[in-house]
Design a protein around this motif. Structure first.
Motif, short mmCIF file in Angstrom:
data_model
loop_
_atom_site.label_atom_id
_atom_site.label_comp_id
_atom_site.label_asym_id
_atom_site.label_seq_id
_atom_site.Cartn_x
_atom_site.Cartn_y
_atom_site.Cartn_z
N SER A 74 11.55 -50.15 -26.71
CA SER A 74 12.91 -49.79 -26.30
C SER A 74 13.06 -49.38 -24.84
O SER A 74 14.19 -49.28 -24.35
CB SER A 74 13.47 -48.70 -27.22
OG SER A 74 13.80 -49.26 -28.47
N ALA A 75 11.96 -49.13 -24.14
CA ALA A 75 12.06 -48.85 -22.71
C ALA A 75 11.54 -50.00 -21.86
O ALA A 75 11.28 -49.83 -20.67
CB ALA A 75 11.30 -47.57 -22.36
N LEU A 76 11.40 -51.17 -22.47
CA LEU A 76 10.87 -52.32 -21.75
C LEU A 76 12.02 -53.18 -21.25
O LEU A 76 12.70 -53.83 -22.06
CB LEU A 76 9.95 -53.15 -22.64
CG LEU A 76 8.79 -52.41 -23.32
CD1 LEU A 76 7.87 -53.41 -24.00
CD2 LEU A 76 8.01 -51.54 -22.33
N PRO A 77 12.28 -53.23 -19.95
CA PRO A 77 13.37 -54.05 -19.42
C PRO A 77 13.18 -55.52 -19.78
O PRO A 77 12.05 -56.04 -19.74
CB PRO A 77 13.27 -53.83 -17.91
CG PRO A 77 12.54 -52.53 -17.75
CD PRO A 77 11.59 -52.48 -18.89
N GLY A 78 14.25 -56.17 -20.18
CA GLY A 78 14.20 -57.57 -20.56
C GLY A 78 13.82 -57.82 -22.00
O GLY A 78 13.82 -58.98 -22.44
N ARG A 79 13.49 -56.77 -22.74
CA ARG A 79 13.09 -56.93 -24.15
C ARG A 79 14.14 -56.33 -25.09
O ARG A 79 13.83 -55.98 -26.24
CB ARG A 79 11.74 -56.25 -24.37
CG ARG A 79 10.62 -56.73 -23.46
CD ARG A 79 10.07 -58.06 -23.88
NE ARG A 79 9.37 -57.96 -25.15
CZ ARG A 79 8.11 -57.52 -25.30
NH1 ARG A 79 7.41 -57.12 -24.24
NH2 ARG A 79 7.54 -57.49 -26.49
N ALA A 109 6.01 -48.02 -20.05
CA ALA A 109 6.93 -48.44 -18.98
C ALA A 109 7.21 -47.24 -18.09
O ALA A 109 6.92 -46.10 -18.44
CB ALA A 109 8.24 -48.98 -19.57
N SER A 110 7.80 -47.52 -16.92
CA SER A 110 8.19 -46.44 -16.01
C SER A 110 9.25 -46.97 -15.06
O SER A 110 9.44 -48.19 -14.94
CB SER A 110 6.99 -45.91 -15.22
OG SER A 110 6.44 -46.93 -14.40
N GLY A 111 9.93 -46.05 -14.40
CA GLY A 111 10.88 -46.42 -13.38
C GLY A 111 12.32 -46.51 -13.86
O GLY A 111 12.60 -46.39 -15.06
N PRO A 112 13.26 -46.69 -12.92
CA PRO A 112 14.69 -46.69 -13.24
C PRO A 112 15.10 -47.76 -14.25
O PRO A 112 15.96 -47.51 -15.10
CB PRO A 112 15.36 -46.92 -11.89
CG PRO A 112 14.36 -46.44 -10.88
CD PRO A 112 13.03 -46.77 -11.46
N ALA A 113 14.54 -48.95 -14.15
CA ALA A 113 14.92 -50.01 -15.08
C ALA A 113 14.50 -49.66 -16.51
O ALA A 113 15.24 -49.93 -17.47
CB ALA A 113 14.32 -51.34 -14.65
N ALA A 114 13.33 -49.07 -16.66
CA ALA A 114 12.86 -48.65 -17.98
C ALA A 114 13.76 -47.54 -18.53
O ALA A 114 14.12 -47.54 -19.71
CB ALA A 114 11.42 -48.18 -17.90
N HIS A 115 14.12 -46.62 -17.66
CA HIS A 115 15.02 -45.53 -18.08
C HIS A 115 16.34 -46.10 -18.57
O HIS A 115 16.85 -45.71 -19.64
CB HIS A 115 15.24 -44.58 -16.90
CG HIS A 115 16.18 -43.46 -17.21
ND1 HIS A 115 15.75 -42.23 -17.67
CD2 HIS A 115 17.54 -43.38 -17.14
CE1 HIS A 115 16.79 -41.45 -17.86
NE2 HIS A 115 17.89 -42.12 -17.55
N ALA A 116 16.91 -47.01 -17.81
CA ALA A 116 18.20 -47.60 -18.19
C ALA A 116 18.10 -48.36 -19.51
O ALA A 116 18.99 -48.27 -20.37
CB ALA A 116 18.70 -48.53 -17.09
N PHE A 150 6.36 -44.19 -21.76
CA PHE A 150 7.54 -43.83 -20.97
C PHE A 150 7.93 -42.36 -21.15
O PHE A 150 8.28 -41.69 -20.18
CB PHE A 150 8.73 -44.72 -21.34
CG PHE A 150 9.98 -44.35 -20.61
CD1 PHE A 150 10.16 -44.72 -19.28
CD2 PHE A 150 10.97 -43.59 -21.23
CE1 PHE A 150 11.29 -44.36 -18.59
CE2 PHE A 150 12.12 -43.22 -20.53
CZ PHE A 150 12.28 -43.61 -19.21
N LEU A 151 7.88 -41.86 -22.37
CA LEU A 151 8.36 -40.51 -22.67
C LEU A 151 7.16 -39.60 -22.88
O LEU A 151 6.42 -39.76 -23.85
CB LEU A 151 9.25 -40.55 -23.92
CG LEU A 151 9.87 -39.23 -24.38
CD1 LEU A 151 10.73 -38.61 -23.29
CD2 LEU A 151 10.69 -39.47 -25.65
N GLN A 152 6.99 -38.60 -21.98
CA GLN A 152 5.79 -37.78 -22.02
C GLN A 152 6.04 -36.29 -22.18
O GLN A 152 5.12 -35.57 -22.58
CB GLN A 152 4.96 -38.01 -20.75
CG GLN A 152 4.41 -39.43 -20.63
CD GLN A 152 3.40 -39.56 -19.51
OE1 GLN A 152 3.08 -38.61 -18.80
NE2 GLN A 152 2.86 -40.76 -19.34
N THR A 153 7.22 -35.79 -21.85
CA THR A 153 7.44 -34.34 -21.89
C THR A 153 8.74 -34.01 -22.62
O THR A 153 9.66 -34.83 -22.72
CB THR A 153 7.52 -33.74 -20.48
OG1 THR A 153 8.73 -34.19 -19.83
CG2 THR A 153 6.32 -34.12 -19.64
N THR A 154 8.80 -32.78 -23.09
CA THR A 154 10.02 -32.33 -23.77
C THR A 154 11.19 -32.19 -22.80
O THR A 154 12.34 -32.39 -23.20
CB THR A 154 9.77 -31.00 -24.50
OG1 THR A 154 9.29 -30.02 -23.58
CG2 THR A 154 8.76 -31.18 -25.63
#
Length: 254
Positions: A74-79, A109-116, A150-154
């Motif tokens: 779900s945080a993979l851009p284009g997928r 994933a990481s970065g703004p595109a992954a966040h979006a 992508f998600l590592q902290t509370t």
């Protein structure tokens, strides 16, 4: 007195899920939860739940190409199409087995595109889940076990929940992952109480049964109980041997 759920992604993995449900019931668990139940027909799982009277608390969306090293979509851009198909599949399965929550896995994933991408997929998941009164969960995974997730902290999870803005999006607070990344568990539990949807546990640092390691679980369980938390706590630990041989900790509460 705390109640406990058996996470059948790690416990009783030597047998089909429907049989593992019966084993959890015999051991004295009040609920069950799982990771990826999709290899077993949902009707079989629903029958085992009905026979035992145990509720299924939740399950995960598929990880994607596991052989290729994927751990969520779900945080993979284009997928997005694949991610939403996995969300739909999980919600459909949850409806058959009566699971109240679906954990939407972000992936590496990481970065703004992954966040979006993650935000938009979570909004989709929450909209779909709301139609049947279900909860969507997100879970930070520690960087030691899942480097690059992508998600590592509370704190990151709390910001995402606020940004998505859906009433049915909650935090899966895994004491093992939070213990390895952040520590100070009871303060974090109190601080995040209003957005927590489920609590899981395992020993730190080896992810074994909660009868050893850095966390004093009898004390922590008593503090969670004092918070007024009434839902079953998820035993998501790696037994390392026959599950039945690791349940002395549970006997203390029975």
């Amino acid at each position: 007195m705390p109640k406990f759920s058996a996470n059948l992604g790690f416990l009783w993995t030597d047998r089909p899920l429907s049989e593992a449900i019966h084993a959890a019931h015999a051991a004295g668990f009040e609920a069950v939860e799982c990771h990826w139940p999709y290899d077993q027909p949902a009707a079989d799982v629903a029958r085992a739940l009905q026979d035992t009277g145990l509720p299924m608390l939740g399950l995960n969306t598929r990880r994607g190409d596991v052989a290729g090293g994927e751990n969520g979509l779900s945080a993979l851009p284009g997928r997005e199409a694949e991610a939403r198909a996995a969300i739909d599949e999980a919600l459909d399965y949850a409806a058959v087995v009566g699971a109240g929550a679906v954990h939407v896995m972000a992936g590496f994933a990481s970065g703004p595109a992954a966040h979006a991408a993650f935000v938009q997929n979570l909004r989709y998941a929450c909209e779909q889940a709301a139609q049947t009164g279900r909860m969507i969960l997100i879970e930070p995974l520690n960087r030691h076990d899942a480097p690059g997730y992508f998600l590592q902290t509370t704190d990151q999870a709390r910001a995402l929940i606020a940004e998505v803005g859906a009433d049915n999006l909650r935090l899966m607070f895994d004491c093992y992952h939070v213990g390895r990344m952040e520590g100070d568990l009871i303060s974090r539990l109190h601080d995040l109480r209003e957005i927590i949807g489920h609590i899981q546990f395992a020993s730190v640092p080896d992810r074994g049964a909660p009868d050893h390691g850095e966390i004093n679980y009898p004390w922590l369980f008593s503090q969670i109980d004092a918070m007024g938390w009434a839902q079953p706590l998820g035993a998501e630990y790696k037994p390392g041997r026959a599950t039945e041989d690791t349940l002395d900790w549970l006997a203390a509460y029975r």
